[in-house]
Structure formats: C-alpha cells, structure tokens
Design an enzyme around this catalytic site. Structure first.
Site, PDB file in Angstrom:
ATOM      1  N   HIS A 189      -9.190  -8.210   4.811  1.00 40.92           N
ATOM      2  CA  HIS A 189      -9.203  -7.200   5.868  1.00 40.92           C
ATOM      3  C   HIS A 189      -8.872  -7.771   7.219  1.00 40.92           C
ATOM      4  CE1 HIS A 189     -10.379  -3.771   3.672  1.00 40.92           C
ATOM      5  NE2 HIS A 189     -11.220  -4.508   2.984  1.00 40.92           N
ATOM      6  N   ARG A 296      -5.039   4.880   7.192  1.00 38.79           N
ATOM      7  CA  ARG A 296      -6.375   4.599   6.654  1.00 38.79           C
ATOM      8  C   ARG A 296      -7.395   5.338   7.504  1.00 38.79           C
ATOM      9  NH1 ARG A 296      -4.092  -0.665   7.091  1.00 38.79           N
ATOM     10  NH2 ARG A 296      -3.718  -1.532   5.023  1.00 38.79           N
ATOM     11  N   ARG A 332      -4.378   8.861   3.831  1.00 37.49           N
ATOM     12  CA  ARG A 332      -5.229   8.577   2.678  1.00 37.49           C
ATOM     13  C   ARG A 332      -6.622   9.101   2.979  1.00 37.49           C
ATOM     14  NH1 ARG A 332      -6.221   2.444   1.101  1.00 37.49           N
ATOM     15  NH2 ARG A 332      -7.519   2.500   2.958  1.00 37.49           N
ATOM     16  N   GLU A 431      -3.609   2.302  -7.858  1.00 35.11           N
ATOM     17  CA  GLU A 431      -4.218   0.991  -7.635  1.00 35.11           C
ATOM     18  C   GLU A 431      -5.119   0.598  -8.792  1.00 35.11           C
ATOM     19  OE1 GLU A 431      -6.454   1.328  -3.934  1.00 35.11           O
ATOM     20  OE2 GLU A 431      -6.703   3.463  -4.295  1.00 35.11           O
ATOM     21  N   ASN A 454      -2.831  -4.337  -3.309  1.00 35.77           N
ATOM     22  CA  ASN A 454      -3.968  -5.245  -3.129  1.00 35.77           C
ATOM     23  C   ASN A 454      -4.999  -5.034  -4.236  1.00 35.77           C
ATOM     24  OD1 ASN A 454      -2.513  -5.599  -0.857  1.00 35.77           O
ATOM     25  ND2 ASN A 454      -4.081  -4.913   0.578  1.00 35.77           N
ATOM     26  N   ASP A 455      -5.363  -3.766  -4.451  1.00 38.58           N
ATOM     27  CA  ASP A 455      -6.333  -3.477  -5.494  1.00 38.58           C
ATOM     28  C   ASP A 455      -5.697  -3.530  -6.880  1.00 38.58           C
ATOM     29  OD1 ASP A 455      -8.695  -3.329  -4.125  1.00 38.58           O
ATOM     30  OD2 ASP A 455      -8.480  -1.208  -3.630  1.00 38.58           O
ATOM     31  N   CYS A 502       2.146   0.834  -0.515  1.00 42.57           N
ATOM     32  CA  CYS A 502       1.522   0.624   0.784  1.00 42.57           C
ATOM     33  C   CYS A 502       0.651  -0.621   0.776  1.00 42.57           C
ATOM     34  CB  CYS A 502       0.719   1.848   1.203  1.00 42.57           C
ATOM     35  SG  CYS A 502      -0.565   2.289   0.043  1.00 42.57           S
TER      36      CYS A 502
END
Lengths: 571, 91
Positions: A189, A296, A332, A431, A454-455, A502
C-alpha cells in the site's frame, strides 16, 4: 555516508531530513508508587503537554483543513479536562498508590467499553476518540518519543518499518518529500500510495529504520531503489543533477500528454489512472489519462471517525465525474476488510484477513453501508460517464446479489424523482481465481472485467504479498498468471465485452508487451506511469506482441518469460 | 431551574454539539449545570458524561442549572440546543 539497496517503488529523487515514524508500545504495567503527590504532578504535566499539542494541532488543522476538521481536536481537549475522567484517575493514584499510566489506562478503558456498548453506532465510534486521547497522554507519561505523521510540519523523508493505509492517509503532501520503509514491495500500500502522491519512495530495504536517525540527511532514489544516509556534498550535488535530468525526461514524456495511445501498427488501447480521492484527478489530467480505471472509494471511509454520509460520498463522486469531463470513471465499491481496517466498524480480528470478511462480502451483509454508497453513486451518475465495479467477486451469485441491490436503489431513486443515468456500465474486479476460471459465464452478465492483479497473483500463488519470506512467489510474469489473464480477456471478447486491468502489473514495462499481445483493452495504472507507458506502447507492434504472448504462455517459469520479453523488446 | 428538550438531530447528541454544551456550561463559573435523561443525571462540565447519556433522536433531555447565574446559563444552553439543531423545547 552509507547506502542501502531497496525496491524502487515510486520514481523520482527526494533529498530531505529523516523523520523516523515508529509506532510506540503503549503497554502499561501495574507499578506501585510511594509518592502519590508527585505522581499526580506528573499526570498534570502530561495533561498540560497533551493540551499544548492539541492546541497546536487544532490551530493548524483550522488553518489548513477548516473548522469542521478542527472540531474533533476541540472535543479531545475537553476530554483532557473532563472531571469524570481526571478525578477518578487521581483518586485511583491516591487510594491505590498506583502509577499514573496504569490509573489512566484503567479509567479510560471503562469509558472505551462504555462507548463500545452503546446502542448508537455513532457513539460506539467515540471509543476511537477516547483511545486517541489516552494514547496522547500515555505517550507523555511513558516518555515515548512519537510524532503522529499528520503533525509533521517541515520537509522530511519519512522512514518507517512499514506505512499502514491510515498512516499514509494522514501524511501531509506538502511536507513529506519521499519515504522509505523496511518492508514491502512494489505493490504494498505504501508503494501504491507513493505513486499516487507522486513522491519518490524506496521500500523493502530491510534495515533503513535502524540505519538512519531522526534528522539525518537522506536521499531517496526512487529510480534505482537506493537510499543514501548522510551523503557528502559531492554526492548531494550529483543527485541534484540526477533530479534535474529526471525532470527533463518527465518533460519529454509530457509531450505525449494529449496524444492517444496507439501501437506502432495503429491499434488503440486505453490508458487510465488509479485514483483514491477527488484530488488525484488533477494528476490524471496532468499525465494525460484517458479515464479513471479504478477509483478506490476506501479513502472516503478512512481517516475519519464515522461512516461517510450519502451526501459526502455523492459530492466526492460528482466531483470526480465532472472533472473527468465525460471520460469514463470506473468506481470500485467499498473494498474494506483484509488489511484495510476501519476502526469505527470494530470488525473482529481474523486469522486470515485476506481470505476473510472483506469487500463485497462485507457489503452484502452490511447492506446499510452498501446501499448508501450505491445511492450516492447512482445520484452522481448523471454528472459524467460512470462505471461501477464490485470487488472480490468469487461467485456469480454474489454478483447477482450486488446487482439486485443496485437495481433496487435505482428504482427507489427513480420513484423519488431523482435523475439516474441510463447507461452505467456494471462490471467486476477479477481478482479471485474462481472468477477468472469462470470468466466465460460471468461475461454473459457483466459489462466489463477489470483484472486486479495484486490479489489475483497472491490468491493464485497462495502467497501473502506482504510476507517477505514468501514474496518470491509474487510472480506477475508466471505463465500461470498470464494464462488466467488470457482466459479473462478471451471470455470478455467472445461476449463483446471489454477487459481492463487495474493492478500494478498494468503499468509495468515488462508486462505491458505481454498484456498488449493478450489483447487487453484498458490499462489502469498510477497516473505517473501513463506517459512512460504511452511512449513504450507507441514503439510496439500489436501483431508482434501477440506472437510474443503466445510464446510466453507456453514457457515454464516466470524467469523464462522475463528473459523472452527482454530479448524481444527494448524497453 | 430546568428546561426539557426533545432531541431532533438524526445523529443524537454527537461530539460537536456536546462540545458546545460543555464549553457553554463552563462559562458560568458560579453555576452548576446538569443534563438528565433516562433516569441518569450528569454534570455538564463533562463531555464524557454528556456522551454517556447515549441520547438519540426522539429522546427527551432535561437541562438543569443551579446557582446565581442559573437563568443566563440555562438560556445560553437552550440557545446551543436550538442553534446546533440538536433539539427543540418540549413544552
């Protein structure tokens, strides 16, 4: 002078004094004291010191953020003076001959518990204020050396073990010139935040926290992933030059600002930006973003003490949509839980937060929270080109449930005579591997996919991306990931939908040739990556990249893929 | 002397107006002011006390002032209640 190698997380060079950010240990022990009078005097002086701090923060907040934000500190000041809190603490010290920190902690805990047990959600959240005030006084009683990141008031480079989302949300962009952390990688993050704030950052240094002291002169080289501690004058001069030439390169990229993104063989793809707040839109425009690929919304919920109201959210969404002037904005819905906590929701700690109660899972249960957000989005939809996507969708049923709630809120608004746009595209984040595998079925019901790499990578490889010891498994170029990405893109195209990405991978110079070849339609990345990506894509031919991607899919390891790309294209 | 209010704010008595009530009560040094609701009475010098009443929309709250400036104190507190949109006088 010493230098430390880390991971380049956000480009650019920063030179400033070190600010060490360490979360202190507030543990108190039951300690008997003899001289209760001097213990009470110690309490008084800690209260005075806390008061002085709060007055200063209040004054600065008033000046920088306005009256509303400053009010919270006014109530903290009153808590410090509250006879119902302070008198019992003093009595406890006198009657039980116990140290001030223990007496304070005990008394404050009663109030914290009282708030937590209240009926009103709003009052439950006051427990956070009580904790905050208690920590401030404990800091003085325990002689802890800690400055809250929101209280930084000079140009610094923040040095920390890691930066949590709430730390980063509090950082003052005017003063924080760069940061460097012991742990983390390109997708932690703190790194993502650094890129969106456009401040240089080096993460994963292992030991910068122990190597640097507060006030040391620090150079953060976010291009090479180097941190220099107390450099000599000559080195500083060299880096000032490097800083300038980087600025020149940025100027070169800037010439591509109003150009479309087109490959050398004439294929157009869309380069969009990931944002966290309406303020980030300026950066999107500055860097020639063709849309917002990921807004986000968590940040609306963080750094505050209660849920944001429908109107607060509406204003934020409307602002972003208006500022983007008709370009697509993919919002999102709330992705909270996992490692992103909201203190005022008081969610229980979980053994596996990343596999737990988060994002759409939480929203489907806490429908009050979800419906408020959906209403705010729907109301804002008439102010621009809104697209909505749900995070962490694992099953078709979850998507259908979330969509049904959206439709319900839409009908309600229409019956209240409130205008709602008729063409809001509705999509999902891909994801979770189950969703990638089932993309062909999802594609019949959604308008678009946005792949959250990422996930997706950490769930596919079963490796926590924050855990240093297994971080080698975070392999964006592993053919397993490329194959899943291909499944999603192909499924979308078969149903006439579009597929975007994304995750951090979308802006990665090694991944871009492959993604282009796999047919990705939209790349959403940190705003600062857009122009370098546009420059790179203009030199690539889509036909060649299709061949390259085909070869990559049939390789065995991530290393082989990287080598293939490096040989095929000059970055 | 005392006055009774019905809470109209949808958030109940939250931190900001509670702060204003306490600050107002503190201005009258010679007078003690209290808030009473649901059988619980707390001093208005304590923000934690006021918040501990857990007042929500629709609840009834009685403000009490005792001392030489009780009239002024109670009027000032009533002004805060109305001006902050917290509640309306329950007559």
């Amino acid at each position: 002078m010493s230098s430390i190698k880390g991971i380049a997380a956000s480009a650019g060079i920063a030179i400033a004094k070190a600010f060490i950010l360490e979360h202190p240990d507030y543990t108190v022990t039951h300690r008997k004291i003899e001289d209760t009078d001097s213990e009470i005097a110690k309490l008084e002086s800690s209260l005075d010191a806390s008061r002085a701090e709060l007055e200063e923060i209040k004054a600065r907040t008033l000046q920088e953020l306005g009256e509303k934000k400053a009010e919270i500190f006014e109530s903290h000041l009153l808590i410090l003076d509250d006879p119902e809190l302070i008198n019992p603490v003093k009595d406890k010290i006198k009657e039980e001959s116990v140290c001030a920190e223990f007496a304070l902690n005990e008394t404050a805990s009663q109030f914290i518990e009282m708030f937590q047990n209240m009926k009103s959600a709003y009052l439950q959240e006051r427990a956070a204020d009580m904790r905050d005030v208690t920590k401030r006084v404990l800091k003085h009683l325990l002689d802890l050396n800690y400055v809250n990141p929101s209280e930084i008031s000079e140009e610094v480079i923040v040095i920390a073990e890691d930066l949590t989302p709430s730390d980063t949300a509090q950082l003052n962009r005017n003063y924080v010139k760069g940061f460097t952390t012991n742990i983390g990688g390109r997708t932690s993050h703190s790194a993502i935040m650094a890129r969106s704030l456009e401040i240089p950052a080096v993460v994963g240094t292992q030991n910068v926290l122990t190597s640097a002291a507060s006030g040391d002169l620090i150079i953060v080289d976010g291009l090479e992933g180097m941190v220099l501690i107390n450099p000599d004058e000559q080195t500083v001069a060299e880096y000032r030059k490097k800083q300038e030439s980087y600025a020149e390169q940025v100027e070169e990229w800037r010439k591509l600002r109003s150009e479309p993104t087109v490959t050398s063989d004439g294929v157009h793809v869309e380069l969009a930006a990931n944002i966290g707040t309406p303020n980030d839109v300026a950066g999107v425009q500055d860097n020639g973003g063709e849309g917002v690929g990921l807004y986000r919304t968590e940040f609306l919920y963080m750094g505050r003490d209660k849920l944001p109201s429908e109107d607060v959210q509406f204003q934020a969404y409307k602002t972003v949509l208006e500022k983007m002037e008709g370009k697509p904005v993919v919002v999102r819905t709330l992705d909270i839980g996992g490692d992103k906590e909201l203190p005022y929701l008081d969610l229980p700690k979980e053994m596996n937060p990343f596999l737990g109660f988060r994002a759409v899972r939480l929203c489907l249960e806490r429908q009050d929270i979800f419906r408020t957000q959906l209403r705010a989005l729907l109301r804002a939809s008439v102010h621009g080109n809104l697209r909505i996507m749900f995070p962490m969708i694992a099953t078709l049923d979850e998507f259908r449930q979330a969509k049904a709630l959206l439709e319900e809120e839409k009908s309600k608004l229409i019956s209240e005579d409130i205008a709602v746009s008729e063409d809001i595209q509705l999509g999902i984040m891909v994801e979770i591997p189950s969703t990638a595998v089932m993309a062909d079925q999802f594609a019949k019901e959604v308008d678009f996919f946005s792949i959250g790499t990422n996930d997706l990578i950490q769930y596919t490889m079963a490796a926590d991306r924050m855990n240093e010891r297994v971080s080698y498994l975070y392999q964006p170029y592993n053919p397993a990931i490329l194959r899943l990405v291909k499944m999603v893109i192909d499924a979308a195209h078969r149903e006439g939908r579009w597929a975007g990405m994304c995750g951090e991978m979308a802006g990665d110079a090694t991944a871009i040739p492959l993604l282009l070849g796999l047919g990705l339609d939209e790349f959403s990345m940190s705003a600062t990556s857009i122009l370098p990506a546009r420059s790179q894509i203009s030199k690539l031919s889509k036909t060649d990249m299709q061949e390259l991607a085909f070869k990559a899919l049939n390789l065995g390891t991530a290393e082989d893929v990287v080598e293939l790309v490096n040989q095929a294209v000059s970055k | 002397m005392q006055k009774t209010f019905r809470i109209t704010d949808e958030d109940g008595i939250h931190a900001r107006p509670a702060t204003a009530l306490v600050n107002t009560a503190n201005k009258f040094k010679d007078t003690e002011s209290f808030a009473e609701a649901g059988g619980k009475k707390v001093t208005l010098k304590s923000i934690l006390g006021v918040l501990s009443l857990g007042l929500e929309q629709g609840d009834t709250l009685t403000l009490i002032s005792e001392g030489p400036s009780e009239n002024d104190a109670l009027n000032a507190l009533a002004d805060v209640m109305v001006n902050e949109g917290l509640g309306e006088l329950n007559e």
